[in-house]
Design a protein around this motif. Structure first.
Motif, PDB file in Angstrom:
ATOM      1  N   LEU A 124      -4.409  -6.151   0.644  1.00  0.00           N
ATOM      2  CA  LEU A 124      -3.290  -5.282   1.022  1.00  0.00           C
ATOM      3  C   LEU A 124      -3.631  -4.531   2.309  1.00  0.00           C
ATOM      4  O   LEU A 124      -3.840  -3.323   2.284  1.00  0.00           O
ATOM      5  CB  LEU A 124      -2.999  -4.268  -0.095  1.00  0.00           C
ATOM      6  N   VAL A 165       1.197  -0.467   3.587  1.00  0.00           N
ATOM      7  CA  VAL A 165       0.349  -1.656   3.482  1.00  0.00           C
ATOM      8  C   VAL A 165       1.225  -2.909   3.404  1.00  0.00           C
ATOM      9  O   VAL A 165       2.410  -2.836   3.089  1.00  0.00           O
ATOM     10  CB  VAL A 165      -0.588  -1.606   2.254  1.00  0.00           C
ATOM     11  N   ASP A 166       0.598  -4.027   3.700  1.00  0.00           N
ATOM     12  CA  ASP A 166       1.276  -5.321   3.646  1.00  0.00           C
ATOM     13  C   ASP A 166       1.115  -5.909   2.245  1.00  0.00           C
ATOM     14  O   ASP A 166       0.018  -6.299   1.844  1.00  0.00           O
ATOM     15  CB  ASP A 166       0.652  -6.251   4.692  1.00  0.00           C
ATOM     16  N   ARG A 167       2.222  -5.939   1.514  1.00  0.00           N
ATOM     17  CA  ARG A 167       2.154  -6.435   0.131  1.00  0.00           C
ATOM     18  C   ARG A 167       2.646  -7.858   0.010  1.00  0.00           C
ATOM     19  O   ARG A 167       2.998  -8.308  -1.079  1.00  0.00           O
ATOM     20  CB  ARG A 167       3.010  -5.532  -0.767  1.00  0.00           C
TER      21      ARG A 167
END
Lengths: 639, 253, 242
Positions: free
Chosen positions: B107, B115-117
Motif C-alpha cells: 500500500l 495510499v494506493d489500494r
C-alpha cells in the motif's frame, strides 16, 4: 427553434420496449470489438454498463476519480431496490410499479421510459441474485420484501441497510471480471474535465490524472456519462464529498441539453444540521419509516425531553394528515410536512430544526431484537454521529438535499441530443419526473446500465462500422486539452483571499434558501442576482494552493465548484420558469389551501430542456411536451 | 478543544516524507475527525500553505475511501468505526494526535495520508466474482438460500475495502479482506461452481502483495465493519480443498 | 494513475510439481505448520506422559525406554520403528522451522521499512502470538542441548545409555540445566498456547458452536504439558527424585 425528438416507439405501452428492441439495428457479435466506448463513472449505472459492454465484446474504457470503482456513491444507498415481482402476493404488477412511479414523480416524467423501467426491474433482481448479491431472505430461503414510501405494496428488495453497497459490489465484481479479461480498461483517480465533440458528434473526453496531474485525451465511438447527480450544489447534502456536476455540465456546455435542473429531492430523514463546520449530511434510510413514527410536540413551547412528552401531547402529523399512507408518504410530501411543522416553530432539538422519528412503539410491539436486525447498522451510524441511542431516545431527523431528478436530456435510447453522447443513471433526467420514489434510484441505475443502454447503443454504433474514432491528435482534442490546462492554471494563479469551501458554502446557503424546499419568485430572482456575483468573485478571489502536477484535492474541488455556480444559475432560472408546484419543486405561489403542491397541467405538462448559448448567456428554454395516455393526470393524494 | 496534530507529509509516490506538527485550536467536540482535518486544511489554505491530503468521500462509513492511523489505531480506537464516523468527542482537550497513512509495502503512499489500494482491486479481478453475463439469469427465487447462510454471506459482504485490516496486521496480511470476499461468494449456492478456482486465484494474487496470517486477530479488531477472522479459517480450508480436490467429481462429494 | 500490481506477466511459465507449487503459497505453508505442529504437539504430549513414569521409579521408566526401542515387538528389528518415528519427527520439525522462517521473511518484506511512529497498541494480539518466533527460537536452541544432554549424552558426562532415570537425575541436579529447562518450557508454553489455538484457524477448522473451546483447549493442553514438564527438574532439585 430546436425541437426535441424523444424517439418514443409507437404502439401500446406494454409493447414499446419489445418492438423497439426488434426494430433497432444490431451490431454483429464479431464486429463489436471494432467499437470503442468510453464510460465516465463507476457507480451502479456506469459499472453495470461497462461490465455489460465488456461481456458483449465492445472495447471499453472506464474512468473514475476514485481509487477503485467500488467507492462510487451508489454504495451509500441504504434502503432497497424496487421490482414488481409480486412475491408478497399483494397485487403488485409491472403496471402498478409504472403507475406508482409516474404518480410519485408528480406526472412530470415520460411514460414510455417509466414503463420500460418497471418492465426490466424484475430482471435486475434476477441478475443481481445470480451475481451473488446477498439479498435479505425469509426463513424458507426465498427473498424478503419491505415497504417504501409512495407505494401500498411491499416490493422493495434489500440487503440489510446496505443495499446500494451490495448492488454496487455486484456490478463492480462483474466489471472486475471484464477488466481481468482485458475487455475493459480501468482508469482510476482520473477525472473527466471535458467532453470533446467533432462535427456535432461525441468524439471523446479529456481527462486529468489526479496523481500526476497529466492531462490526456481519449477518443471513442460513443461516450457514456454515468456521473450521478448534483445535490452538492447545496454544499450540505447527503451526496459524497466528491459528487459533482462537472461531467454533465461540460457536456451541457458542448451542446447537450440540460433538463429539469430545478427538480431536486429533499429527503425527509436526514440527521439535522448541528454546526457550521459540518461537511455533509447523513441520510437515515427511508426504510426506517416502515417502523418509525414521526411526530412533533403539539405545543410549540414544549421543551421537555422527547420521552417525557405524553402521548396525547404529541402530533403524529403524517398519520394525521395522510391516514392511508401515514409515515410512508412520499419523500416530497413528508419533507414539506416536516418543514411546515418547523415553520410553525414546533421543531425539536437544540436548533429546533428537526422532527422525531420514534421507534418506541415498534420496539414495544416487535422487541428490540427485531428492530436491531432490521436497522441495526443505521441505528449504530446514528449513534456514532449524534451520541444518542435511538433505541432509547427518538431519532431527530430533518429534510436535506439528496437526489436530483434533473440531468442531461436524453431520448428513449438514453442518448442526449449530441449524437454518440449518452447519459445514464442519476446523470440523466428520464425516469423520475419531479420526485423520485424510494428504492427507485438503484432500480434506474441498474436498468440503464444492464438492460437498456446495451441494447440501444447498437442502433447508433452500427452506422460507424469501420469508421475509426477521431484521432486524439486532432485539433478538437488539442484545443480541449489546452482549455483544461488553462482552467487549472487559472484556478491556481488567482491566489485570492477565500477558500474554495467558503465559496461553496455561500453558494449552498443561497441555493438552500431560495431554491431548496420552497421557492418563490422573489427569492429566485434574488438568487439570480447573488449567484453571478458570487461566481465573479470566485474567479477573482479564490485561493487554491499546491501545484498542478501532483495530487491536489483543493484544485479538483475548485474546478467542480466553478461548474456548480453555472448550474446553480440554471436551476434558479428553471425554477422561476416552472410556474407550478410539482414533486420536489414547490413554488409558494402555487399551493392548495391545505398547503399541498398545485400542479398546472395545462401550461406546465412538459419537461424543460435548456440549450447552452455560451458563457454568461442565458440558455434557451425548449419544452418537451408530456403526454399521459395510461396514467390519468390527477391531483396526487396520499390521504 | 485545542489539539496538536503530528501528521505525515509526503509530496508524492516514492518521495521522502516527514512528520509535521500543526496546532488545531478551537475544534468543536461535535465535529467528526475529518471535519477537524477540514478545518485545519481551510486554515492552511488561508495561510497560503498546502493542505493535508487525505482520502475520503461518503463520510457515512460505507465507501471505504477514508482511513488513517490515529495514535497507532487504524480508524482510531473506537471499535467498528471508520475514520469518517469517528467524532472529536472521543478525544480530550489538549490531546496530541499522531496521524499516519496505512503502512505496508503493498500500500505505497500516494501523497500525505493517501495510499494506493489498487492491490485490493487486483485481488477482486483475480476471481472475486460470479461469472454470469448480463441477461438470462433465472428467477431470483429459483434457488432458496437458508437464511443463516444468506446472513453469514452478508456479514462477510459488508467489507468496505478500506484496508484497515492490512494496516493493523503486524505482517501486513491481506487475509481478512480476501477471505471476506471469498466467504461472501463461497457461502452462497451461486458461488459454488467457481468456489475453489476462485479461492486459489484470489489467495495467490493476495500473496503477491501482502504478508501471511499469524492469527493475531488485530484485523478483526481494526475492521470498521467488525468482520470476523472466522472467514480466514474458511478461506484456508477452501484453499486446501482447491489444491486437493478433484473438481471433475464435484457431484460425488 | 499508474497503479501497482498489474503484473500478469511475471508468472513462471514452467509448471512445478504440485507439492512444490502448493508449498510456495503462504496459506499452504501455514497449513504445513499447523499439520507439523499437530505432530509435534502429539510428540510433546506423549513425551511428557511417558516421562511421568519417573515417579514410579527407575525400573518403570527404564522399562518404558526399552519398550520404545522395542516398538513393533518381534515384527521388526529393534529400534527400526523408533528410528522411523524419529525421522518423521525430525522432518516435521524441520519443515515447521523452515515454513516459519520463510513466512517471517515474507512478512517482514510485506511490512516494509517504514514503521508506525505512534506506538502500536495491540488490542487482541496477545503476548504469546506476537512472540512466536522468539519462543520458537528459544525452544529450538534448547532442543539441541536437550537431545545432546539426555538422548545422545554428549552434554552430560555422567550419561549412561538406557538408564533414563539416572540420566535425568544427573542432568537436573545441575542448577543451570534445571533453570534452562524451566525457562525453555515456559517459552514452549507460550508457543504451544498460541499454536494450539492458531492451528485450528490455519487448517480451517472453524465452527461457531465449538470456537470458544479452542481457547479452553489451548489453555488446558498448555497447562497440563508444561505443568508435567516443569515438575521433573523441580522434583529433582527438591530431592523427590534422586
Amino acid at each position: 427553434m430546436t425541437t426535441l425528438d424523444a424517439k418514443v416507439p409507437a404502439g401500446p405501452i406494454q409493447d414499446k420496449w419489445t418492438s423497439h428492441r426488434f426494430d433497432s439495428k444490431l451490431v454483429n457479435p464479431a464486429n463489436k470489438r471494432k467499437y470503442e466506448i468510453i464510460i465516465i463513472g463507476t457507480g451502479l449505472a456506469g459499472a453495470s454498463a461497462a461490465a455489460s459492454f465488456g461481456e458483449m465484446g465492445y472495447k471499453v474504457r472506464v474512468f473514475t476519480y476514485h481509487d477503485s470503482p467500488r467507492r462510487a456513491h451508489s454504495i451509500a444507498a441504504q434502503g432497497g431496490i424496487n421490482a414488481a415481482k409480486n412475491y408478497t402476493n399483494d397485487g403488485d404488477s409491472i403496471f402498478r410499479l409504472f403507475y406508482d412511479t409516474v404518480k410519485g414523480g408528480d406526472y412530470r416524467s415520460r411514460e414510455a421510459n417509466v414503463y420500460r423501467l418497471a418492465e426490466v426491474a424484475n430482471e435486475i433482481i434476477d441478475q443481481c441474485t445470480a451475481q451473488g448479491v446477498p439479498f435479505a431472505r425469509e426463513y424458507g430461503g426465498l427473498l424478503d420484501n419491505r415497504s417504501f414510501g409512495g407505494a401500498q405494496v411491499s416490493r422493495t428488495f434489500y440487503a440489510r441497510g446496505q443495499t446500494g453497497q451490495q448492488l454496487l459490489l455486484g456490478a463492480y465484481q462483474a466489471l472486475a471480471r471484464q477488466i481481468a479479461l482485458g475487455n475493459v480498461t480501468l482508469y482510476n483517480r482520473s477525472e473527466m474535465l471535458e467532453v470533446v465533440t467533432h462535427e456535432g458528434r461525441a468524439a471523446g473526453v479529456v481527462v486529468r490524472d489526479m496523481v500526476s496531474g497529466e492531462i490526456s485525451s481519449h477518443s471513442a465511438h460513443a461516450v457514456v456519462l454515468a456521473t450521478g447527480g448534483y445535490s452538492n450544489v447545496f454544499f450540505l447534502s447527503t451526496n459524497a464529498m466528491a459528487c459533482n456536476t462537472t461531467a454533465i455540465w461540460r457536456a451541457h456546455r458542448k451542446g447537450a441539453h440540460f433538463a429539469n435542473p430545478c427538480f431536486t429531492q429533499i429527503h425527509p430523514t436526514c440527521i439535522p444540521v448541528h454546526d457550521e463546520f459540518q461537511s455533509k449530511l447523513t441520510l437515515m434510510s427511508e426504510s426506517l419509516r416502515n417502523d418509525g413514527r414521526i411526530w412533533v410536540p403539539i405545543n410549540p413551547d414544549d421543551t421537555r425531553p422527547a420521552n417525557d412528552i405524553p402521548e396525547d401531547e404529541r402530533d403524529y402529523y403524517l398519520e394525521r394528515i395522510y391516514p392511508s399512507f401515514g409515515n410512508l408518504a412520499p419523500r416530497d410530501v413528508a419533507s414539506r410536512a416536516a418543514m411546515r411543522m418547523i415553520d410553525e416553530n414546533r421543531g425539536i432539538g437544540p436548533l429546533k430544526n428537526g422532527v422525531y422519528l420514534d421507534f418506541a412503539e415498534a420496539i414495544g410491539r416487535l422487541g428490540k431484537d427485531v428492530i436491531e436486525a432490521r436497522y441495526g447498522n443505521l441505528f449504530e451510524m446514528y449513534e456514532r454521529i449524534t451520541d444518542e441511542d435511538p433505541y432509547v431516545v427518538p431519532m431527530r431527523i430533518y429534510p436535506a438535499p439528496h437526489y436530483t431528478m434533473g440531468g442531461l436530456w436524453v431520448d428513449y435510447n438514453l442518448m442526449t441530443n449530441v449524437p454518440g453522447l449518452y447519459a445514464i443513471g442519476e446523470a440523466n433526467f428520464s425516469d423520475h419526473g419531479a420526485n423520485r420514489l424510494g428504492a427507485s434510484a438503484l432500480m434506474q441505475g441498474l436498468a440503464d446500465g444492464y438492460f437498456v443502454l446495451p441494447y440501444t447503443i447498437a442502433d447508433y454504433l452500427v452506422d460507424y462500422l469501420n469508421v475509426a474514432p477521431v484521432s486524439t491528435d486532432h485539433e478538437v482534442f488539442k484545443d480541449s486539452e489546452r482549455e483544461v490546462d488553462e482552467r487549472m492554471k487559472k484556478l491556481l494563479s488567482i491566489n485570492g483571499m477565500r477558500t474554495v469551501d467558503s465559496f461553496h458554502r455561500e453558494l449552498g446557503n443561497i441555493m438552500i434558501e431560495h431554491c431548496g424546499l420552497a421557492r418563490s419568485k422573489a427569492g429566485l430572482e434574488k438568487a439570480l442576482v447573488q449567484i453571478p456575483a458570487l461566481r465573479e468573485e470566485f474567479w477573482k478571489n479564490v485561493r487554491v494552493t499546491g501545484t498542478e502536477d501532483s495530487y491536489n484535492s483543493e484544485l479538483a474541488k475548485a474546478a467542480r465548484v466553478a461548474d456548480f455556480f453555472e448550474l446553480a444559475e440554471l436551476m434558479c432560472r428553471d425554477a422561476l420558469e416552472r410556474e407550478e408546484s410539482c414533486g420536489g419543486h414547490f413554488r409558494v405561489e402555487h399551493q392548495t389551501d391545505e398547503g399541498e403542491a398545485q400542479r398546472d397541467d395545462v401550461n406546465q405538462a412538459h419537461s424543460s430542456a435548456w440549450e447552452w448559448n455560451g458563457y454568461g448567456q442565458a440558455q434557451t428554454h425548449i419544452k418537451e411536451p408530456l403526454e399521459f395516455e395510461y396514467v390519468a393526470l390527477a391531483q396526487r393524494s396520499y390521504k | 478543544m485545542d489539539l496538536t496534530l503530528k501528521v505525515w507529509r509526503q509530496d508524492g509516490p516514492g518521495k521522502p516524507g516527514e512528520f509535521k506538527e500543526y496546532e488545531a485550536k478551537g475544534i468543536s467536540s461535535e465535529a467528526s475527525f475529518l471535519e477537524m482535518l477540514d478545518t485545519v486544511n481551510e486554515r492552511l489554505v488561508e495561510a497560503g500553505d498546502v493542505p493535508i491530503e487525505f482520502d475520503h468521500d461518503c463520510r457515512e462509513g460505507i465507501c471505504g475511501m477514508c482511513g488513517v492511523m490515529i495514535n497507532g489505531h487504524p480508524h482510531g480506537d473506537q471499535k467498528g468505526t471508520a475514520t469518517c464516523q469517528l467524532h472529536m468527542r472521543k478525544f480530550n482537550d489538549g490531546d496530541r494526535i499522531v496521524i499516519e497513512p496505512w503502512r505496508a509495502t503493498g500500500l505505497p503512499v500516494v501523497r500525505d495520508l493517501i495510499v494506493d489500494r489498487s492491490p485490493l482491486d487486483r485481488i477482486i479481478e483475480a476471481g472475486g466474482y460470479i461469472s454470469v453475463n448480463t441477461g438470462g439469469a433465472p428467477d431470483a427465487n429459483l434457488i432458496p438460500i437458508p437464511k443463516p447462510a444468506a446472513e453469514a454471506s452478508m456479514d462477510a459482504a459488508a467489507c468496505i475495502g478500506c484496508a484497515a485490516c492490512i494496516a493493523a496486521c503486524p505482517n501486513s496480511a491481506g487475509q481478512l479482506f480476501t477471505s471476506a470476499k471469498l466467504a461472501h461468494l463461497n457461502l452462497l449456492p451461486q458461488g459454488q461452481p467457481e468456489r475453489y478456482k476462485r479461492t486459489a486465484a484470489m489467495v495467490e494474487k493476495m500473496e503477491e502483495f501482502f504478508g501471511s496470517c499469524t492469527n493475531h486477530g488485530e484485523c478483526e479488531e481494526a475492521c470498521p465493519k467488525s468482520i470476523s477472522i472466522d472467514n480466514i479459517a474458511l478461506m484456508n480450508r477452501d484453499y486446501m480443498m482447491a489444491k486437493l480436490k478433484d473438481r471433475r467429481k464435484f457431484g460425488q462429494r | 494513475m499508474t497503479t501497482i500490481g498489474r503484473r500478469n506477466d511475471t508468472k513462471p511459465a514452467r509448471k512445478l510439481p504440485w507439492i512444490v507449487e502448493f508449498y510456495r503459497s503462504d496459506v499452504a505453508k501455514k497449513w504445513t505448520m499447523a499439520v507439523s505442529g499437530i505432530i509435534l504437539l502429539g510428540y510433546i504430549a506423549a513425551h511428557m506422559v511417558g516421562n511421568l513414569k519417573v515417579y514410579l521409579g527407575p525400573e518403570s521408566i527404564n522399562e518404558y525406554g526399552h519398550a520404545l526401542r522395542d516398538l513393533g515387538g518381534h515384527l521388526v528389528p529393534e529400534e527400526h520403528l523408533l528410528w522411523i518415528m524419529r525421522i518423521g519427527l525430525a522432518f516435521a520439525f524441520a519443515i515447521h522451522v523452515h515454513a516459519a522462517y520463510a513466512l517471517t521473511r515474507r512478512n517482514l518484506a510485506a511490512r516494509g521499512k517504514v514503521r508506525y511512529d505512534a506506538p502500536r497498541e495491540y488490542l487482541v494480539a496477545n503476548y504469546a502470538s506476537r512472540t512466536m518466533r522468539y519462543s520458537g527460537i528459544i525452544v529450538l536452541l534448547f532442543i539441541v542441548f536437550h537431545v545432546s544432554d539426555l538422548t545422545i549424552g554428549t552434554a552430560n558426562p555422567e550419561h549412561v545409555s538406557g538408564d533414563i532415570y539416572s540420566n535425568m537425575v544427573a542432568s537436573f541436579e545441575r542448577v543451570p540445566v534445571a533453570v534452562a529447562y524451566i525457562v525453555a518450557n515456559i517459552a514452549l508454553g507460550f508457543h504451544i498456547f498460541h499454536g494450539v489455538w492458531s492451528l485450528f484457524q490455519s487448517i480451517g477448522a472453524n465452527n461457531e458452536t465449538y470456537n470458544k473451546w479452542r481457547r479452553y483447549l489451548a489453555w488446558g493442553f498448555t497447562a497440563v504439558i508444561i505443568g508435567g514438564n516443569l515438575s521433573f527438574p523441580i522434583a529433582v532439585q527438591l530431592g523427590v527424585i534422586s
